[in-house]
Scaffold this active site. Sequence first.
Site, short mmCIF file in Angstrom:
data_model
loop_
_atom_site.label_atom_id
_atom_site.label_comp_id
_atom_site.label_asym_id
_atom_site.label_seq_id
_atom_site.Cartn_x
_atom_site.Cartn_y
_atom_site.Cartn_z
N ASP A 126 0.82 -1.10 -0.11
CA ASP A 126 0.18 -0.08 0.10
C ASP A 126 0.71 1.15 0.07
O ASP A 126 2.16 1.07 0.35
CB ASP A 126 -0.74 -0.09 1.43
CG ASP A 126 -1.67 1.17 1.38
OD1 ASP A 126 -2.42 1.62 0.51
OD2 ASP A 126 -1.71 1.88 2.60
N ARG A 127 0.36 2.39 -0.32
CA ARG A 127 1.12 3.64 -0.31
C ARG A 127 1.02 4.35 0.97
O ARG A 127 1.73 4.36 1.90
CB ARG A 127 0.82 4.70 -1.42
CG ARG A 127 1.92 5.64 -1.73
CD ARG A 127 1.41 6.47 -2.83
NE ARG A 127 0.49 7.62 -2.17
CZ ARG A 127 -0.04 8.51 -2.88
NH1 ARG A 127 0.16 8.68 -4.07
NH2 ARG A 127 -0.95 9.36 -2.54
N ASP A 128 0.00 5.17 1.20
CA ASP A 128 -0.28 5.97 2.34
C ASP A 128 -0.46 5.35 3.64
O ASP A 128 -1.42 4.21 3.63
CB ASP A 128 -1.43 6.94 2.21
CG ASP A 128 -1.52 7.68 0.84
OD1 ASP A 128 -0.56 8.06 0.49
OD2 ASP A 128 -2.48 8.19 0.34
N GLN B 74 -6.48 5.82 -4.82
CA GLN B 74 -6.47 7.23 -4.98
C GLN B 74 -7.92 7.70 -5.36
O GLN B 74 -7.82 8.40 -6.72
CB GLN B 74 -5.50 7.45 -6.03
CG GLN B 74 -4.05 7.34 -5.42
CD GLN B 74 -3.97 7.95 -3.90
OE1 GLN B 74 -4.06 9.02 -3.81
NE2 GLN B 74 -3.22 7.06 -2.99
#
Length: 194
Positions: A14-16, A61
Site C-alpha cells: 500500500d502507499r499512504d 486514489q
Amino acid sequence: MKAGHAEVRTFFLDRDGTLNAKPPDGRYIGHPAELILLPGAAEAVRELNAAGRRVVLVTNQRGVARGLMTGADVAAVHARLAALLREHDAFLDAVYVCPHEVGECGCRKPLPGLLTAAMRDFRDIDPADSVMIGDTESDVMAGKAAGTLTVLLQGPGKPPANTVADMVATDLRAAVGLLLTSSKSGCVSKGGFV
C-alpha cells in the site's frame, strides 16, 4: 506463511500509511511536496530490492474520482516517490492505481483487482508466494481475496487489532525484516506481531 512455501517473492505494498505519511481522513496527497516517506520505508524497499524480491505498489486514489486531483497529479506524486526511493538506492518494480469511487470498479481495495492486474502483467507472480502489506483492513482483505499472505501495519506501541491478517507489524521495515528472515529459515508464523 502458507504451508509448503518457504519464500515470499512478490511484495505488494500500500502507499499512504505504509511507505509515506498518511494524510488526515478525507484529505489526499495531490502534490509531490506533500509526500513524506515514513522512517525506514525506503530502507525496507532497498532490502527487498537487494534480496531480489519484486516490489509492487497498489494504491487507492479516489481523490481523482472526486475531482480533487488529476491522474497527472497522482503520476507526479509517484515520480516524487520514485525519486525519494532512488536517493536510498531503492525502487518499485511497478505501480498500480485505482482512481475510482467506492463501488465503481473491481480494482478498489478491498477488492483484489490491482493485485490481479499485476499478476496478469507479471505472469511469474504466484499469489502463494506473495504478500500484501498495508495499514488498513481493506489492504488485508484485498490480499486475502487475491490469495496472498497478509500483513497489517499498526504503528509502534499499538496492540494487535482484531484483524484477519496473517501477521501484524509495527511498520514496513519490521514486516520486511521478519518476512526476509523467515523466508531464509522456511517459516513465517501466522498471527505474529513484530
